[in-house]
Design a protein around this motif. Structure first.
Motif, short mmCIF file in Angstrom:
data_model
loop_
_atom_site.label_atom_id
_atom_site.label_comp_id
_atom_site.label_asym_id
_atom_site.label_seq_id
_atom_site.Cartn_x
_atom_site.Cartn_y
_atom_site.Cartn_z
N LEU A 146 98.33 32.72 27.78
CA LEU A 146 99.52 33.10 28.55
C LEU A 146 100.64 32.08 28.42
O LEU A 146 101.82 32.45 28.47
N ASN A 147 100.29 30.81 28.22
CA ASN A 147 101.30 29.76 28.00
C ASN A 147 101.83 29.76 26.57
O ASN A 147 102.69 28.94 26.23
N GLU A 203 96.83 24.80 20.88
CA GLU A 203 95.82 24.51 21.91
C GLU A 203 94.79 25.65 21.99
O GLU A 203 93.59 25.39 22.13
N LEU A 204 95.26 26.87 21.89
CA LEU A 204 94.34 28.01 21.91
C LEU A 204 93.38 27.94 20.73
O LEU A 204 92.17 28.14 20.89
N PHE A 240 99.27 37.08 17.67
CA PHE A 240 99.61 35.76 18.20
C PHE A 240 98.81 34.68 17.48
O PHE A 240 99.35 33.65 17.08
N LEU A 241 97.49 34.91 17.33
CA LEU A 241 96.64 33.94 16.64
C LEU A 241 95.56 34.69 15.88
O LEU A 241 94.87 35.53 16.43
N ARG A 242 95.45 34.37 14.61
CA ARG A 242 94.40 34.89 13.73
C ARG A 242 93.51 33.68 13.43
O ARG A 242 93.87 32.84 12.62
N MET A 243 92.38 33.60 14.14
CA MET A 243 91.53 32.40 14.03
C MET A 243 91.05 32.14 12.61
O MET A 243 90.91 31.00 12.20
N LEU A 300 98.23 44.11 31.64
CA LEU A 300 97.82 43.98 30.25
C LEU A 300 98.57 42.80 29.65
O LEU A 300 99.80 42.74 29.70
N ILE A 301 97.81 41.85 29.08
CA ILE A 301 98.46 40.68 28.46
C ILE A 301 98.28 40.67 26.95
O ILE A 301 98.83 39.80 26.26
#
Length: 192
Positions: free
Chosen positions: A78-79, A84-85, A114-117, A170-171
């Motif tokens: 959310l931040n 960091e995630l 947002f992020l593709r690990m 929904l986030i």
């Protein structure tokens, strides 16, 4: 004598026609049996692949449901702190990789990655895969096989919610995937 030749010829002709008919009948029956066995094998294989797909998809869904409840990870998401995630989830992703998981995404509500690990340098693209669209439209978990930017994979998508002050919002979406070559390795291991 002429009659015996005629009888012999007729007998030989009937015998040859009978043998040819018998051969055709046996061959046809054999081909029918092989076709039946092949169709049963195909049906069995399709059933087994479908069962494995469901099992693997449900397995990924259980991981996603546990992950969705982690408040530390949720707050970092959310931040919008991508680095960091990634750090928070890196060890978990390494563990998931030992369980054949090859893809792991955090997706914003609009469908933007947002992020593709598995490839953190790739982000910002809009997901247009059918499994994601199904989860987005129904707001329910979705399992399916899709082609994405990094390959064909069995994917499970879970809508990601945050609840504050009795208000659920929904986030985004969480997604795990298993590349098809890995899926087929699991299938081969189970068939042996």
């Amino acid at each position: 004598m002429k009659i015996s030749y005629k009888l012999f010829f007729c007998f030989a002709l009937v015998l040859v026609v009978s043998l040819i008919s018998f051969y055709i009948l046996i061959r046809s029956s054999h081909n029918y049996t092989l076709d039946l066995i092949d169709s049963k094998q195909v049906d069995l294989t399709q059933h087994y692949v479908g069962s494995l797909q469901n099992r693997e998809g449900e397995f990924m869904l259980s991981y996603l449901q546990v992950l969705a409840e982690n408040e530390n990870i949720k707050n970092t998401y959310l931040n919008k702190d991508r680095e960091e995630l990634y750090s928070q989830v890196e060890l978990l992703f390494q563990k998931l990789q030992t369980d054949h998981i090859t893809h792991f995404y955090f997706i914003l509500p609009n469908g933007s990655v947002f992020l593709r690990m598995h490839q953190p340098e790739l982000f910002g693209d809009i997901v247009k895969r059918s499994t994601f669209i199904k989860a987005q439209q129904t707001q329910q978990p979705a399992i399916g096989i899709d082609l994405g930017k990094t390959g064909l994979a069995l994917r499970t998508v879970l809508p990601y919610y945050d609840t504050k002050n009795n208000h659920t919002q929904l986030i985004g979406y969480l997604e795990l995937g298993e590349e098809m070559n890995t899926f087929f390795q699991v299938l081969q291991e189970e068939f042996n």
